[in-house]
Design an enzyme around this catalytic site. Structure first.
Site, PDB file in Angstrom:
ATOM      1  N   TYR A  43       0.845  -1.207   0.000  1.00 20.48           N
ATOM      2  CA  TYR A  43       0.000   0.000   0.000  1.00 20.48           C
ATOM      3  C   TYR A  43       0.876   1.252   0.000  1.00 20.48           C
ATOM      4  CZ  TYR A  43      -3.743   3.226   1.378  1.00 20.48           C
ATOM      5  OH  TYR A  43      -4.637   4.278   1.428  1.00 20.48           O
ATOM      6  N   THR A  66     -14.160   4.985   6.502  1.00 23.96           N
ATOM      7  CA  THR A  66     -14.762   4.417   5.285  1.00 23.96           C
ATOM      8  C   THR A  66     -14.691   2.890   5.420  1.00 23.96           C
ATOM      9  OG1 THR A  66     -12.690   4.198   4.080  1.00 23.96           O
ATOM     10  CG2 THR A  66     -13.812   6.346   3.918  1.00 23.96           C
TER      11      THR A  66
HETATM   12  N1  LIG Z   1     -10.053   5.665   4.433  1.00 24.74           N
HETATM   13  C1  LIG Z   1      -8.823   6.056   4.715  1.00 24.74           C
HETATM   14  O1  LIG Z   1      -8.407   6.112   5.881  1.00 24.74           O
HETATM   15  C2  LIG Z   1      -7.900   6.485   3.588  1.00 24.74           C
HETATM   16  C3  LIG Z   1      -6.737   7.187   3.946  1.00 24.74           C
HETATM   17  C4  LIG Z   1      -5.866   7.586   2.940  1.00 24.74           C
HETATM   18  C5  LIG Z   1      -6.161   7.328   1.620  1.00 24.74           C
HETATM   19  N2  LIG Z   1      -7.299   6.635   1.307  1.00 24.74           N
HETATM   20  C6  LIG Z   1      -7.537   6.370  -0.120  1.00 24.74           C
HETATM   21  O2  LIG Z   1      -8.798   6.882  -0.495  1.00 24.74           O
HETATM   22  C7  LIG Z   1      -9.268   6.175  -1.644  1.00 24.74           C
HETATM   23  C8  LIG Z   1     -10.711   5.769  -1.397  1.00 24.74           C
HETATM   24  O3  LIG Z   1     -10.748   4.843  -0.319  1.00 24.74           O
HETATM   25  P1  LIG Z   1     -11.910   4.812   0.762  1.00 24.74           P
HETATM   26  O4  LIG Z   1     -11.288   4.994   2.088  1.00 24.74           O
HETATM   27  O5  LIG Z   1     -13.014   5.670   0.345  1.00 24.74           O
HETATM   28  O6  LIG Z   1     -12.278   3.256   0.655  1.00 24.74           O
HETATM   29  P2  LIG Z   1     -13.647   2.518   0.311  1.00 24.74           P
HETATM   30  O7  LIG Z   1     -13.328   1.079   0.329  1.00 24.74           O
HETATM   31  O8  LIG Z   1     -14.727   3.029   1.201  1.00 24.74           O
HETATM   32  O9  LIG Z   1     -13.976   2.991  -1.179  1.00 24.74           O
HETATM   33  C9  LIG Z   1     -13.218   2.530  -2.275  1.00 24.74           C
HETATM   34  C10 LIG Z   1     -14.074   2.593  -3.537  1.00 24.74           C
HETATM   35  O10 LIG Z   1     -13.274   2.126  -4.630  1.00 24.74           O
HETATM   36  C11 LIG Z   1     -13.998   1.112  -5.333  1.00 24.74           C
HETATM   37  N3  LIG Z   1     -13.041   0.187  -5.961  1.00 24.74           N
HETATM   38  C12 LIG Z   1     -12.221  -0.706  -5.356  1.00 24.74           C
HETATM   39  N4  LIG Z   1     -11.513  -1.404  -6.270  1.00 24.74           N
HETATM   40  C13 LIG Z   1     -11.895  -0.931  -7.486  1.00 24.74           C
HETATM   41  C14 LIG Z   1     -11.517  -1.244  -8.821  1.00 24.74           C
HETATM   42  N5  LIG Z   1     -10.613  -2.211  -9.098  1.00 24.74           N
HETATM   43  N6  LIG Z   1     -12.084  -0.555  -9.835  1.00 24.74           N
HETATM   44  C15 LIG Z   1     -13.028   0.394  -9.582  1.00 24.74           C
HETATM   45  N7  LIG Z   1     -13.431   0.720  -8.334  1.00 24.74           N
HETATM   46  C16 LIG Z   1     -12.868   0.078  -7.296  1.00 24.74           C
HETATM   47  C17 LIG Z   1     -14.867   0.445  -4.276  1.00 24.74           C
HETATM   48  O11 LIG Z   1     -15.962  -0.258  -4.811  1.00 24.74           O
HETATM   49  C18 LIG Z   1     -15.280   1.665  -3.437  1.00 24.74           C
HETATM   50  O12 LIG Z   1     -16.429   2.300  -3.974  1.00 24.74           O
HETATM   51  C19 LIG Z   1      -8.319   5.010  -1.850  1.00 24.74           C
HETATM   52  O13 LIG Z   1      -7.397   5.316  -2.885  1.00 24.74           O
HETATM   53  C20 LIG Z   1      -7.609   4.912  -0.506  1.00 24.74           C
HETATM   54  O14 LIG Z   1      -6.337   4.327  -0.626  1.00 24.74           O
HETATM   55  C21 LIG Z   1      -8.164   6.207   2.248  1.00 24.74           C
END
Ligand SMILES: NC(=O)c1ccc[n+]([C@@H]2O[C@H](COP(=O)([O-])OP(=O)(O)OC[C@H]3O[C@@H](n4cnc5c(N)ncnc54)[C@H](O)[C@@H]3O)[C@@H](O)[C@H]2O)c1
Length: 296
Positions: A157, A192
């Protein structure tokens, strides 16, 4: 009136979490919203929410690891709204936690393909379409605080998020002459379903082998810890509003967790001290006054 009103944004992984929060906030700015997501059920729910908020929204079920799916998403966006002005590369998976020797090759392939290749495919598909209308636009990549500082037990990651920060810096300079502003969002923990990313794992990336009992015990303990940390994370609704605020300010790096500043400062301090030691080395004295090339 918002500078974004009447323009069109494409958001990967926009069916829930951070992607949906950004979609909602940009929809409220008057943008046409096009979602691409692997989860058709969540996608329908998200589109219903956006429409109930007054946004013009459409969506396509797609997998960011598939370049053909990106082309289909672009076609749909242009057919429905004419021009594409902004891409948000948001789709991502957590990929789980564990030691380097415990991590499965298919875990690495999965995380690299979704979090890194997905961003590359999205950018390669959409940037030419933003360039072609000549009105300029935006590219927002969703990285992570893990792209600023390496996180133990999350090598895959961290690798992808560091790469997304680096690519954003590279593309920022490259796309500036085309009036395409690049930003990179680096949140720490947000509440999330990222810790439940296994729900989105495609069959092609199934694990090769079972982890040993000792390793899976460690994974479970780490997973429980991560679940707790995520559950106590930032309210996701704030993220989209913060993104709009930062896009309006033209920020390259967008942060949502100012409390992490000392962690990042510690890294820069360690890097700066390493430069001091290199500068003091007699082996390198002749390099000190040479021109710096290739970084502007
Ligand atoms: N939640 C956190 O703490 C956090 C922190 C830093 C960065 N992020 C980043 O934020 C972004 C969103 O994550 P989130 O926290 O909302 O997670 P989440 O799991 O709630 O949402 C992720 C979304 O991406 C979609 N997805 C997953 N794989 C996919 C694919 N192969 N093709 C198309 N869609 C796909 C899922 O269906 C979902 O709707 C990610 O890039 C994650 O790395 C999250």
């Amino acid at each position: 009136m918002s500078q974004f009103a009447g323009k069109t944004v494409v958001i990967s992984g926009g069916a829930e979490g951070i992607g949906l929060s950004i979609a909602s906030a940009l929809g409220k700015q008057g943008m046409n919203v096009v979602l691409g997501d692997i989860d058709p059920v969540q996608l329908d729910l998200a589109l219903a929410q956006l429409k109930s908020e007054g946004a013009r929204a459409t969506g396509v079920t797609m997998d960011v690891t598939n370049i053909g799916h990106w082309h289909h998403l672009a076609d749909q966006a242009e057919r429905q709204f004419g021009k594409i002005h902004m891409l948000v590369n948001n789709a991502g998976v957590g990929g789980g936690t564990g030691t380097v020797e415990q991590s499965d090759r298919n875990d690495w392939r999965w995380v690299l393909d979704v979090n890194l290749m997905g961003v590359i495919y999205g950018t390669q598909t959409m940037v030419p379409l933003i360039k072609k209308h000549g009105e300029g636009g935006r590219l927002l990549n969703v990285a992570s605080m893990a792209g600023m500082v390496g996180v133990p037990f999350a090598g895959a990651y961290t690798a992808t998020k560091a790469a997304v920060v680096a690519m954003s810096e590279s593309w920022y300079a490259e796309l500036k002459p085309h009036n395409i502003k690049v930003s990179v969002l680096c949140p720490a923990f947000v509440k999330t379903r990222i810790n439940l990313s296994e729900r989105n794992r495609q069959p092609d990336y199934s694990r090769d082998e079972q982890a040993s009992d000792a390793d899976s015990f460690k994974s479970e303990a780490l997973a429980a810890h991560m679940q707790n940390v995520i559950n106590n994370g930032l309210n996701v609704d704030v993220v989209g509003e913060r993104v709009v605020e930062a896009l309006n300010a033209g920020e390259l790096y967008i942060f949502t967790h100012p409390n992490y500043r000392p962690v990042v400062q510690q890294r820069y301090k360690a890097i700066d001290e390493a430069f001091e030691r290199a500068a003091a080395s007699p082996l390198l004295a002749h390099v000190l006054n040479e021109d710096v090339v290739g970084f502007t």
